[in-house]
Enzyme design. Structure first.
Site, short mmCIF file in Angstrom:
data_model
loop_
_atom_site.label_atom_id
_atom_site.label_comp_id
_atom_site.label_asym_id
_atom_site.label_seq_id
_atom_site.Cartn_x
_atom_site.Cartn_y
_atom_site.Cartn_z
N PRO A 115 7.88 -6.25 4.55
CA PRO A 115 7.04 -5.21 3.93
C PRO A 115 6.96 -3.92 4.74
O PRO A 115 6.43 -2.93 4.25
CB PRO A 115 5.67 -5.88 3.84
CG PRO A 115 5.67 -6.97 4.84
CD PRO A 115 7.09 -7.37 5.09
N ARG A 127 -4.76 4.54 6.13
CA ARG A 127 -4.89 4.31 4.69
C ARG A 127 -6.13 4.97 4.14
O ARG A 127 -6.88 5.62 4.85
CB ARG A 127 -4.96 2.80 4.44
CG ARG A 127 -3.79 2.05 4.98
CD ARG A 127 -3.28 1.03 4.04
NE ARG A 127 -4.13 0.77 2.92
CZ ARG A 127 -4.32 -0.44 2.41
NH1 ARG A 127 -3.75 -1.47 2.98
NH2 ARG A 127 -5.07 -0.60 1.35
N TYR A 134 0.87 -3.60 11.42
CA TYR A 134 1.87 -4.68 11.32
C TYR A 134 2.17 -5.11 12.74
O TYR A 134 2.58 -4.28 13.57
CB TYR A 134 3.14 -4.18 10.66
CG TYR A 134 3.01 -3.98 9.17
CD1 TYR A 134 3.19 -5.03 8.29
CD2 TYR A 134 2.73 -2.73 8.65
CE1 TYR A 134 3.07 -4.85 6.91
CE2 TYR A 134 2.61 -2.52 7.27
CZ TYR A 134 2.78 -3.59 6.42
OH TYR A 134 2.67 -3.40 5.06
N ASP A 156 0.81 -1.23 0.00
CA ASP A 156 0.00 0.00 0.00
C ASP A 156 0.83 1.27 0.00
O ASP A 156 0.29 2.35 -0.22
CB ASP A 156 -0.95 0.02 1.20
CG ASP A 156 -0.19 0.13 2.51
OD1 ASP A 156 1.05 -0.06 2.50
OD2 ASP A 156 -0.81 0.37 3.55
P1 FAD Z 1 4.02 -9.97 -7.29
O1 FAD Z 1 3.22 -8.83 -6.83
O2 FAD Z 1 4.19 -11.13 -6.39
O3 FAD Z 1 3.39 -10.46 -8.66
C1 FAD Z 1 3.78 -11.68 -9.27
C2 FAD Z 1 2.68 -12.13 -10.21
O4 FAD Z 1 3.16 -13.25 -10.96
C3 FAD Z 1 1.44 -12.59 -9.46
O5 FAD Z 1 0.31 -11.91 -9.98
C4 FAD Z 1 1.39 -14.10 -9.74
O6 FAD Z 1 0.07 -14.58 -9.86
C5 FAD Z 1 2.14 -14.22 -11.05
N1 FAD Z 1 2.79 -15.53 -11.26
C6 FAD Z 1 3.63 -16.17 -10.43
N2 FAD Z 1 4.08 -17.31 -10.99
C7 FAD Z 1 3.52 -17.41 -12.21
C8 FAD Z 1 3.59 -18.37 -13.27
N3 FAD Z 1 4.35 -19.45 -13.20
N4 FAD Z 1 2.83 -18.17 -14.39
C9 FAD Z 1 2.05 -17.06 -14.48
N5 FAD Z 1 1.96 -16.11 -13.51
C10 FAD Z 1 2.69 -16.27 -12.39
N6 FAD Z 1 5.65 -3.01 -0.95
C11 FAD Z 1 5.69 -1.66 -0.95
O7 FAD Z 1 6.40 -1.05 -1.78
N7 FAD Z 1 4.97 -0.92 -0.08
C12 FAD Z 1 4.20 -1.51 0.87
O8 FAD Z 1 3.56 -0.83 1.63
C13 FAD Z 1 4.15 -2.94 0.91
N8 FAD Z 1 3.38 -3.56 1.80
C14 FAD Z 1 3.25 -4.91 1.76
C15 FAD Z 1 2.43 -5.52 2.66
C16 FAD Z 1 2.27 -6.89 2.64
C17 FAD Z 1 1.39 -7.49 3.66
C18 FAD Z 1 2.94 -7.67 1.68
C19 FAD Z 1 2.76 -9.16 1.66
C20 FAD Z 1 3.78 -7.06 0.77
C21 FAD Z 1 3.97 -5.69 0.80
N9 FAD Z 1 4.81 -5.03 -0.08
C22 FAD Z 1 4.90 -3.68 -0.06
C23 FAD Z 1 5.60 -5.78 -1.06
C24 FAD Z 1 4.92 -5.86 -2.44
O9 FAD Z 1 3.64 -6.42 -2.35
C25 FAD Z 1 5.75 -6.68 -3.39
O10 FAD Z 1 7.10 -6.32 -3.28
C26 FAD Z 1 5.29 -6.49 -4.83
O11 FAD Z 1 3.96 -6.94 -4.99
C27 FAD Z 1 6.17 -7.25 -5.80
O12 FAD Z 1 5.70 -7.07 -7.10
P2 FAD Z 1 6.03 -8.12 -8.23
O13 FAD Z 1 5.28 -7.69 -9.43
O14 FAD Z 1 7.50 -8.27 -8.36
O15 FAD Z 1 5.50 -9.53 -7.68
#
Ligand code: FAD
Length: 674
Positions: free
Chosen positions: A373, A289, A297, A50
């Site tokens: 996070p 928020r 957290y 978020d």
């Molecule tokens: P993801 O968001 O994990 O996206 C990966 C995508 O790939 C998913 O949609 C998944 O379905 C897809 N996928 C995976 N494997 C396959 C496959 N084999 N084939 C097809 N699709 C696949 N970050 C911040 O900057 N600020 C915050 O305040 C923050 N708060 C957070 C709070 C919580 C509780 C959590 C859990 C995380 C938080 N984060 C925060 C971290 C943030 O959510 C992640 O760092 C971010 O989502 C990463 O983005 P991404 O696109 O790399 O990966």
């Protein structure tokens, strides 16, 4: 089942989370033949990340939707630190400023990840036919290393499969939360429309050949595993809970500390302010928020060293997380009826040892780095990874930039991922239990840590090193190098006045993320006849054939279907706005097009604007640009400074572009179409 074989595309993105969507944005914007798949049936709607840092919002401005974020989000610029006072009772120990007002138009902002994804998706749709193909998983990946050496080849083969309805109904961690219970009232209409498209896919298996592949598939990255790229780091033994709730609490200012700031804020409720609260049994983070939600957290469990892998997370419930908050925040009260989302996570700090295979397959976002996070950096770093990589892959696929430019992705982003993990290690320790004597110094340590890492965390400093797209050692001899422009860093945003209509605009919006490099001609005070002559000479140099061939603006391959030239020019002068006319500038700086008219958006002025206090005519001064001499700067498509020099240094600037951009073939080599 339908079986499809041998579909050829320029590039494939696996994963439509923040990093994948950001990379896909560039494909859409630059008109690249690409596909993006995700195994999820829909995008996410509630919970997850978020926190948005100022630099991310600057990028959103250049993409055209930052206003949508600000319309819905919650902003804050201070952090409260609470801890036990003299009698062991909770008191507010410090109120830290978490932003520097003149560093960016934007501050720390919070909005659900699902809404951020909505805006990027909409922007992709506005720019192309590219759509996320959902409920699709990857089955196999083959990479032919030798073919990777041929820029025209398709060395990557991926088998894709659409998930069956049975597979989609398998419980997963998200569905155990609240997403299956969403009601119309929980969602905005555009998300609701999206949710309504579930189950509309056809089942099929297909084999895809691609030039480039980007693995944005999250912390457990399938792509990373196929490439056998190991991660370094480990999980810690600390288990945390997160709840997004409508908090009913009397948590408020401390009456025990006589402090000027506290008197001023005596009516504020701290449940609606970012707060780190250290009670006698642990530390929680309170994050206000959008839509009145507050996120907490909460440390829920510490396992014996080395046993956390066997920890059964399903034993943690929202009720348990609530009890822990009540315990830590006492004597203040804490209750809730409405819980939007909750989850349990374990802190782990891991980094992939590599981010590319042959500069054809790349990893981005959580596939490269995972950490706690609580810093609010994972999504920001992931978005910024996708942003950094996306334009490079898009323009390499378009034949606009030299493929060796792709090497700069690892060079620029991997060191930042290492810094991120390092920062997280320090930061997380401040949330863990400390000896009683150390509690008093916790606020000081947090303040010191925030100050040390602030520019990095906000995304203001990226430390991109020298490469073919970052010229660190200008070849010109003397003079007018702006003191506060650093090649490899962002250009500090300011508001400027448009010369034609006088309307002010932030440079972040002016420098659109459309794939083009930008020459900024900081023309100085153009009322001066000598300076005017220098500008004339500059424009003649732009139009003339250099020693090595065609004129600059006609020298390089464009972005097919989008722009004839990959270079755009903006003029920013510092004469008083009223004393200069748009038509005073040579036509090459404000070209005429029969479809769009004169390029009124190309001439800008650093002068104060009576109706906008942010537009105060101080950009030259703060950039450190000499108002008499001006300067010349090249901004990369992602708004980082690539090169700078004097207004006369057109030859040197051309050498910079020659190192990045692909030259147009000589006219005799262009095939005739019959
Ligand atoms: P993801 O968001 O994990 O996206 C990966 C995508 O790939 C998913 O949609 C998944 O379905 C897809 N996928 C995976 N494997 C396959 C496959 N084999 N084939 C097809 N699709 C696949 N970050 C911040 O900057 N600020 C915050 O305040 C923050 N708060 C957070 C709070 C919580 C509780 C959590 C859990 C995380 C938080 N984060 C925060 C971290 C943030 O959510 C992640 O760092 C971010 O989502 C990463 O983005 P991404 O696109 O790399 O990966």
């Amino acid at each position: 089942w339908v079986d499809l074989h041998g579909l050829i595309i320029s590039r494939l993105v696996i994963g439509a989370g923040p990093s994948g969507l950001m990379a896909a944005y560039w494909m859409a914007r630059c008109g690249i033949n690409a596909r993006i798949i995700d195994k999820r049936e829909t995008k996410i709607f509630v919970g997850h990340a978020d926190g948005l840092r100022p630099r991310t919002l600057e990028l959103f401005d250049s993409m055209g939707f930052q206003h949508r974020v600000l319309h819905e989000a919650s902003e804050s610029t201070e952090v409260n630190l609470w801890g036990p006072g003299d009698q062991g009772k909770l008191v507010r120990q410090a109120l830290l400023d978490m932003t520097q007002a003149d560093h960016s138009p934007y501050h720390n902002t919070r909005l659900s990840q699902g809404r951020i994804e909505r805006f990027i998706l909409d922007s992709i749709h506005e720019n192309s036919d590219l759509r996320v193909e959902r409920s699709v998983v990857t089955e196999t990946l083959e990479y032919e290393e030798k073919l990777g050496l041929d820029p025209e080849a398709y060395p990557i083969t991926v088998k894709l499969r659409t998930l069956s309805p049975e597979e989609l109904n398998t419980p997963n961690s998200d569905k155990q939360n609240f997403e299956t219970e969403l009601t119309h009232e929980d969602l905005l209409q555009d998300d609701w429309d999206d949710l309504g498209q579930r189950g509309s896919h056809k089942e099929k298996v297909e084999t895809v050949k691609a030039k480039y592949l980007i693995g944005c598939d999250g912390a457990h990255s399938w792509t990373r595993k196929q490439l056998e790229i190991p991660t370094e780091g480990s999980n810690t033994d600390h288990i945390w809970g997160v709840i997004d709730v409508i908090a009913i609490s009397n948590f408020r200012k401390s009456k025990t500390i006589p402090h000027d700031q506290l008197r001023l804020t005596s009516t504020l409720a701290d449940i609606r302010r970012v707060s780190v609260v250290t009670g006698t049994t642990g530390t929680i983070l309170v994050i206000p928020r959008e839509r009145g939600i507050t996120r907490f957290y909460v440390p829920v469990q510490t396992c014996e060293a080395g046993t956390s892998d066997r920890f059964d997370r399903s034993i943690i419930t929202p009720k348990m997380i609530k009890s822990r908050v009540q315990e830590i925040i006492a004597p203040y009260t804490f209750e809730f009826e409405v819980c939007d989302w909750w989850t349990v996570y374990q802190i782990g700090q891991r980094i992939a040892t590599q981010v590319t295979r042959g500069d054809r397959i790349f990893l981005a976002g959580d596939a490269v780095h995972t950490h706690s996070p609580k810093m609010g950096l994972g999504m920001n770093m992931s978005l910024q990874d996708g942003f950094n990589l996306g334009w490079k892959v898009a323009l390499a696929a378009a034949g606009t930039i030299k493929p060796e430019t792709l090497k700069t992705y690892e060079l620029e982003r991997h060191p930042l991922a290492k810094m991120l993990i390092e920062f997280d290690r320090h930061w997380v320790n401040l949330f863990l239990d400390v000896e009683p004597g150390e509690k008093d110094t916790k606020a000081e340590s947090m303040a010191a840590m925030s100050a040390k890492f602030e520019n990095f965390a906000h995304g203001w400093n990226v430390y991109y090193p020298a490469s073919n797209i970052v010229s660190k050692s200008p070849e010109h001899g003397d003079a007018a190098i702006p003191q506060n422009f650093v090649p490899g860093e962002r250009i500090h945003p300011f508001k400027l006045r448009n010369q034609a209509d006088g309307c002010p605009q932030w440079t972040t919006r002016l420098l659109k993320s459309d794939g083009r490099f930008r020459i900024l001609l900081l023309a100085g005070d153009v009322r001066d006849s000598i300076q005017k002559q220098r500008i004339e000479t500059f424009t003649q140099a732009l139009g003339s054939r250099s020693a090595s061939g065609s004129p600059l603006l006609d020298r390089y391959t464009g972005i097919p279907g989008r722009f004839e030239s990959p270079i755009d020019i903006f003029t920013i002068h510092c004469s008083p706005w009223k004393e200069v006319e748009f038509f005073d500038f040579p036509e090459v700086l404000r070209p005429l097009s029969m479809s769009t008219g004169y390029a009124y958006d190309k001439i800008w002025c650093d002068d104060a604007c009576i109706f906008d206090r942010y537009c105060d005519g101080t950009a030259y001064e703060k950039w450190g640009v000499d108002r008499a001499l001006g300067t010349l700067v090249v901004i990369r498509p992602d708004q980082y400074i690539g090169w700078m020099g004097n207004i006369e240094d057109v030859e040197e600037m051309t050498r910079y572009f020659d190192g990045v951009l692909v030259r147009k073939p000589p006219v005799s080599e262009i095939p005739t179409v019959i």
